[in-house]
Design a protein around this motif. Structure first.
Motif, mmCIF file in Angstrom:
data_model
loop_
_atom_site.group_PDB
_atom_site.id
_atom_site.type_symbol
_atom_site.label_atom_id
_atom_site.label_comp_id
_atom_site.label_asym_id
_atom_site.label_seq_id
_atom_site.Cartn_x
_atom_site.Cartn_y
_atom_site.Cartn_z
ATOM 1 N N SER A 1 -3.000 -7.432 3.429
ATOM 2 C CA SER A 1 -2.421 -6.793 2.262
ATOM 3 C C SER A 1 -2.368 -7.802 1.109
ATOM 4 O O SER A 1 -3.070 -8.823 1.144
ATOM 5 C CB SER A 1 -1.022 -6.262 2.608
ATOM 6 N N HIS B 1 0.812 -1.218 0.000
ATOM 7 C CA HIS B 1 0.000 0.000 0.000
ATOM 8 C C HIS B 1 0.845 1.267 0.000
ATOM 9 O O HIS B 1 0.346 2.345 -0.340
ATOM 10 C CB HIS B 1 -0.924 0.015 1.219
ATOM 11 N N ALA C 1 -5.906 0.872 1.035
ATOM 12 C CA ALA C 1 -4.867 1.442 1.904
ATOM 13 C C ALA C 1 -5.572 2.121 3.074
ATOM 14 O O ALA C 1 -5.719 3.346 3.120
ATOM 15 C CB ALA C 1 -3.997 2.425 1.131
ATOM 16 N N GLY D 1 0.427 3.919 -5.229
ATOM 17 C CA GLY D 1 1.448 4.231 -4.243
ATOM 18 C C GLY D 1 2.536 5.169 -4.744
ATOM 19 O O GLY D 1 2.332 5.959 -5.671
#
Length: 647
Positions: free
Chosen positions: A288, A172, A316, A206
């Motif tokens: 995740s 993330h 995220a 990201g």
């Protein structure tokens, strides 16, 4: 017939004029032609020489090496690794089906990749190479190379591909790259020619996406001689590209992995921020996913599994999701009231378990009430009625102003995807959004972090750091670019009364260290490292009057998605704040039970820069903590082994 002299003389004059006219025209044409020829051959010679050269020489772009990403200690988070592939040139292969069959007996070919490659082969020019197999092992590449004479048109090649050694821990934060799509190109006004190179990859999420221009680098070029059909005959010269910039993040890789391991099995988020300079030491969301799955193109089955997971591994949560902050918001209400002289630390409010507001009963979490309550007790035991009362005195606009001063309702400029701004509501906001007046009940709800108030875990960590320091600490994720240090987020004074801040900090200290404090079980035993904190429980459902009369249903008796969110914020050490931490556990129930223990463990790991000693924990918890630490160590060894295998 004989002409007289006068007629002959007139005829000669007319013929002479015509001859002169025709001759003049011919001379002008010839002169113009000569001038044009001189212009083309002399003045425009360089231009046409270049055009002729371009018919023979082409310039091909060379993709640069993508910039690497490191953690604060130099641990690699995103790197470029050699990627071996096998390509075929149709005109050199002859019988393509036979050559592919021979290749399939040497190495394993993915059926879907092979089908796509054969379709591309039919569409492409016969002299262009097409990839048959990507990410082939060195052993397979060697096998192909040895058998090259028996595989006409087949060539082994090596390139670079993105790899994320820390996998899910940084998915993330760092994000991932993927092939350029038509959608990507449509969003860019003047696309870099690099983006049109087949299979060229760019950042999708990201840091990889938000710092794409820095990480991509600049293309190189090679000049090649081609024939009339466009086939390359030879390479004339080459100019290598400029590699992308290397980025160093503020995050500590070991702490980040510890946070992931500590929150394993929960839908949760945690943020650790350095109170001194705003560096984000950890910013984690669980569960995740492995970003390496997306680099080449994730399978439909894997992507569907991620989408259908109720714990939302793609989100995220630390920066993207916002939650009612619950009782962690009470420090905001308290400071707003103290700063505006709506109360003093010594003033008390009587809590019988509820407060009547506009013919509606607003309840305290403790059914029997807290009795006479001052500021310290209200924080220590998280009395709701105290905050209903002082909020009605100070008003929502001043509460919202204090919330923004402490970082709530602010979208921080971080290179991560979908950073949320949260919400610190005001009268004007509600009128503009819903076309309705602000009600007194809205103020009561907002006072305890319910109603319209929303905050991300990142914002809650910033709020805690600002309370701990009295400065406008701002989060920083990029520490340096190509070794050049980036501005810190130390911040300046908030301009708040230091005595008011001290009173609120004392209340937070009581939460974790007084026996009646809501987080006393999650205290730190090491005296020099004791923390100050605040629990929070965020309701996700309405409790009816009938249910309240019969007894509110316990969270553990409800379906997971209807349970309350659990929150905890803290800073430590109390006397010299080093780190501030915020933890949110989705549908975790009470903050004291679900969020405070991992927050305490995380801040200890950060303070000790590694696994904390058992002596830092209350004696009654040490056997449980020991078993927990052993589990996490096993997980850390497993991940290290996997990284070693991939290397």
């Amino acid at each position: 017939m004989k002409r007289n002299p006068k007629e002959l003389d007139a005829l000669y004059r007319r013929t002479g004029r015509r001859a002169l006219l025709v001759g003049g025209l011919q001379l002008a044409f010839a002169g113009g032609l000569a001038l044009r020829m001189r212009y083309l051959q002399v003045e425009e010679a360089d231009k046409y020489r270049l055009l002729a050269e371009e018919n023979r020489i082409n310039i091909r772009l060379l993709p640069p090496a993508r910039g690497r990403i490191f953690d604060r200690n130099g641990t690699i988070l995103a790197e470029n690794t050699p990627s071996y592939r096998v390509v075929i040139v149709r005109e050199d292969a002859g019988d393509v089906a036979q050559v592919v069959a021979d290749l399939g007996r040497l190495i394993e070919l993915d059926p879907q990749e092979l089908e796509d490659a054969l379709e591309e082969l039919e569409r492409s020019a016969p002299f262009l190479p097409v990839t048959l197999a990507d990410r082939v092992s060195w052993k397979d590449i060697s096998r192909v190379a040895v058998n090259a004479p028996a595989l006409p048109g087949i060539t082994p090649q090596v390139g670079l591909t993105r790899h994320y050694p820390r996998g899910a821990s940084f998915a993330h934060v760092v994000g991932y790259v993927g092939p350029v799509s038509d959608y990507d190109l449509s969003r860019i006004e003047d696309p870099d020619p690099l983006l049109r190179i087949p299979r060229f990859q760019i950042g999708k999420t990201g840091v990889e996406a938000k710092r794409e221009s820095l990480l991509r680098g600049k293309a190189g070029a090679r000049r090649v001689e081609v024939n009339a059909a466009g086939r390359i005959m030879r390479e004339l010269d080459r100019r290598e590209g400029e590699p992308g910039a290397d980025l160093q993040l503020t995050v500590d890789a070991d702490l980040q992995e510890y946070v992931h391991a500590r929150l394993q099995g929960q839908s949760a988020a945690a943020v650790v921020i350095d109170c001194e300079n705003g560096d984000l030491r950890a910013i984690a969301s669980t569960p995740s996913f492995d970003p390496n799955l997306f680099v080449r193109g994730i399978s439909v089955a894997d992507y569907r599994a991620l989408l259908e997971d109720p714990y939302r591994p793609l989100a995220a949560k630390a920066v993207q999701d916002t939650y009612p902050p619950g009782s962690t918001f009470k420090m905001v209400t308290a400071l707003a009231a103290l700063e505006n002289a709506a109360t003093t630390p010594e003033d008390t409010v009587y809590c019988p378990g509820f407060l009547e507001v506009a013919n509606r009963r607003f309840h305290c979490w403790k059914r029997g009430g807290h009795g006479h309550t001052d500021l310290l007790k209200s924080l220590e035991q998280s009395c709701d009625v105290y905050y209903y009362d002082v909020a009605l005195r100070v008003g929502i606009d001043r509460i919202a102003e204090m919330a923004r001063k402490l970082g709530l309702g602010e979208r921080f400029d971080l290179p991560m995807s979908a950073v949320s701004g949260g919400l610190a509501p005001t009268r004007e906001w509600k009128a503009e959004r819903y076309g309705k007046d602000w009600l007194i009940g809205d103020t009561a709800n907002s006072a305890i972090g319910q109603g319209y108030v929303l905050a991300s875990p990142l914002q809650l960590a910033v709020m805690t750091a600002r309370i701990a320091t009295g400065r406008s600490v701002t989060p920083r994720l990029i520490r340096s670019i190509n070794g050049v240090e980036q501005p810190t987020g130390t911040g300046v004074s908030l301009g708040l009364n230091e005595n008011n801040l001290r009173q609120v900090r004392r209340g937070m200290f009581a939460v974790s260290n007084n026996r009646r404090g809501t987080a006393f079980r999650s205290r730190i035993a090491e005296k020099e490292l004791r923390m100050a904190g605040k629990t929070g429980t965020s309701q996700v459902r309405n409790i009816t009057a009938a249910e309240r009369a019969a007894g509110v249903t316990r969270n553990e008796d409800l379906p997971w998605e209807r349970r309350d969110h659990a929150l905890f914020v803290c800073f430590a050490p109390f006397d010299a704040p080093k780190y501030a931490v915020a933890v949110v556990v989705e549908h975790g129930g009470g903050g004291s039970r679900a969020a405070a223990p991992p927050a305490r463990d995380i801040v200890l790991y950060a303070l000790y820069d590694g696994m904390p000693p058992l002596e830092a924990y209350p004696e009654a918890e040490r056997s449980r903590v020991k078993a927990q630490q052993e589990r996490i160590r096993r997980e850390q060894r497993r991940r290290a082994t996997v990284r070693g295998d991939r290397a």
